[in-house]
Design an enzyme around this catalytic site. Sequence first.
Site, PDB file in Angstrom:
ATOM      1  N   ARG A   1      -0.281 -40.645 -12.950  1.00 19.05           N
ATOM      2  CA  ARG A   1      -1.113 -39.957 -13.938  1.00 19.05           C
ATOM      3  C   ARG A   1      -2.211 -39.151 -13.259  1.00 19.05           C
ATOM      4  NH1 ARG A   1      -2.123 -44.637 -18.576  1.00 19.05           N
ATOM      5  NH2 ARG A   1       0.030 -44.725 -19.360  1.00 19.05           N
TER       6      ARG A   1
ATOM      7  N   THR B   1      11.223 -38.772 -28.190  1.00 13.13           N
ATOM      8  CA  THR B   1      10.590 -37.631 -27.525  1.00 13.13           C
ATOM      9  C   THR B   1      11.237 -37.367 -26.178  1.00 13.13           C
ATOM     10  OG1 THR B   1       8.483 -38.091 -28.630  1.00 13.13           O
ATOM     11  CG2 THR B   1       8.408 -36.719 -26.647  1.00 13.13           C
TER      12      THR B   1
ATOM     13  N   SER C   1       1.878 -57.180 -32.565  1.00 11.56           N
ATOM     14  CA  SER C   1       0.601 -56.461 -32.529  1.00 11.56           C
ATOM     15  C   SER C   1       0.810 -55.091 -31.900  1.00 11.56           C
ATOM     16  CB  SER C   1      -0.428 -57.248 -31.709  1.00 11.56           C
ATOM     17  OG  SER C   1      -0.088 -57.213 -30.338  1.00 11.56           O
TER      18      SER C   1
ATOM     19  N   GLU D   1      -7.137 -22.009   3.688  1.00 11.79           N
ATOM     20  CA  GLU D   1      -7.389 -21.161   4.854  1.00 11.79           C
ATOM     21  C   GLU D   1      -8.889 -21.095   5.175  1.00 11.79           C
ATOM     22  OE1 GLU D   1      -4.032 -19.068   2.493  1.00 11.79           O
ATOM     23  OE2 GLU D   1      -5.670 -20.476   2.124  1.00 11.79           O
TER      24      GLU D   1
ATOM     25  N   GLY E   1       7.801 -41.579 -27.008  1.00 13.53           N
ATOM     26  CA  GLY E   1       8.779 -42.653 -26.957  1.00 13.53           C
ATOM     27  C   GLY E   1      10.180 -42.164 -26.657  1.00 13.53           C
TER      28      GLY E   1
ATOM     29  N   CYS F   1      -3.718 -15.691  -0.413  1.00 19.69           N
ATOM     30  CA  CYS F   1      -3.965 -14.874  -1.607  1.00 19.69           C
ATOM     31  C   CYS F   1      -4.607 -13.541  -1.221  1.00 19.69           C
ATOM     32  CB  CYS F   1      -4.844 -15.623  -2.598  1.00 19.69           C
ATOM     33  SG  CYS F   1      -6.505 -16.005  -1.982  1.00 19.69           S
TER      34      CYS F   1
END
Length: 334
Positions: free
Chosen positions: A190, A282, A171, A53, A279, A78
């Site tokens: 992300r 989870t 690896s 605002e 993974g 607010c």
Amino acid sequence: MKSYDYYIKRCIAIAKKGLGTTRPNPMVGCVIVHDDKIIGEGYTSPYGGPHAEVNAINSVEDKSLLKASTLYVTLEPCSHHGKTPPCSDLIIKNQIPRVVIGSVDDNEEVAGRGIERLKNAGCEVVVGVLENECRMHHKRFFTFHNKRRPYIILKWAQTMDGFIAPRTKASKQPVWITNKPSRQLVHKWRSEEHAILVGANTVLEDNPSLTVRDWTGLNPVRVVLDKDNSLSKSYNIFNSEAETLVISNNTIDFIKPLAEQVCKYLYQENIQSVIIEGGAKTLQTFINENLWDEARVFYGPVNFEEGIHAPMLSSEPTGEHLIKGDVLKIYKND
């Protein structure tokens, strides 16, 4: 004459420019209209800066027009002092006669007080225009304040034959199931969320950084579930590129239901949204405890024939997108 809906849709559109930068504040959009013409627009600045605002009012060149204008906003202005003064006071000070609001703010510090203050000052207030769309837009904010937990996004990639990872790897480098455009999209995601969470096994197997590299934006707070707090600080997740929170036996009780405790901890840390990236164990924990809001699942055009099975969802996808050979399916937990 354009409808209230038209201008609230515009508010939502410009509000999205604040995605990933306003937290813990909601990403609000605001437009100011005089004689059916937009004379000012604004969205929430990065945290600590002016609210939508304020930015909208400041963008109006001829401030004398405000006394005969309508202010449209996605969320109730607010009424409390935080990092900035109350937006409702600024609206009253500028004698804006009408305010159209998409949704009431459920934050206990506001919760209708902004609307009450505007009405007491003689302002005409219209509430609930495109309310569902506005609440969906503010889903992270409302989930945090109403459910007292972060908005939870599950994300994984799986092969066409249902595996999330091979049984063994040569690896610690990731074995990619998806293509580069899909991986770039993940980095965009992300940048939009407050935190990203993985289990210790994901760190041990992949040594991920969990940062934004293929997109421009803020790095999320990294969260790792490490029961015994045994992960070496040499792993990428502990580098200086982003903050890292470790959830261990010192934080929660790993014998009790895990997801609920993690949510409580993240709420206490004021984490408004989180991507659960792995993974499989989870991810399945959050599914089993029914603590998730949406799932974003990539299906890559590869087969492992054996490996670690992907998490199981009982929901049907609500959306499907093709990304250069990969298929992205979106699931909602309504």
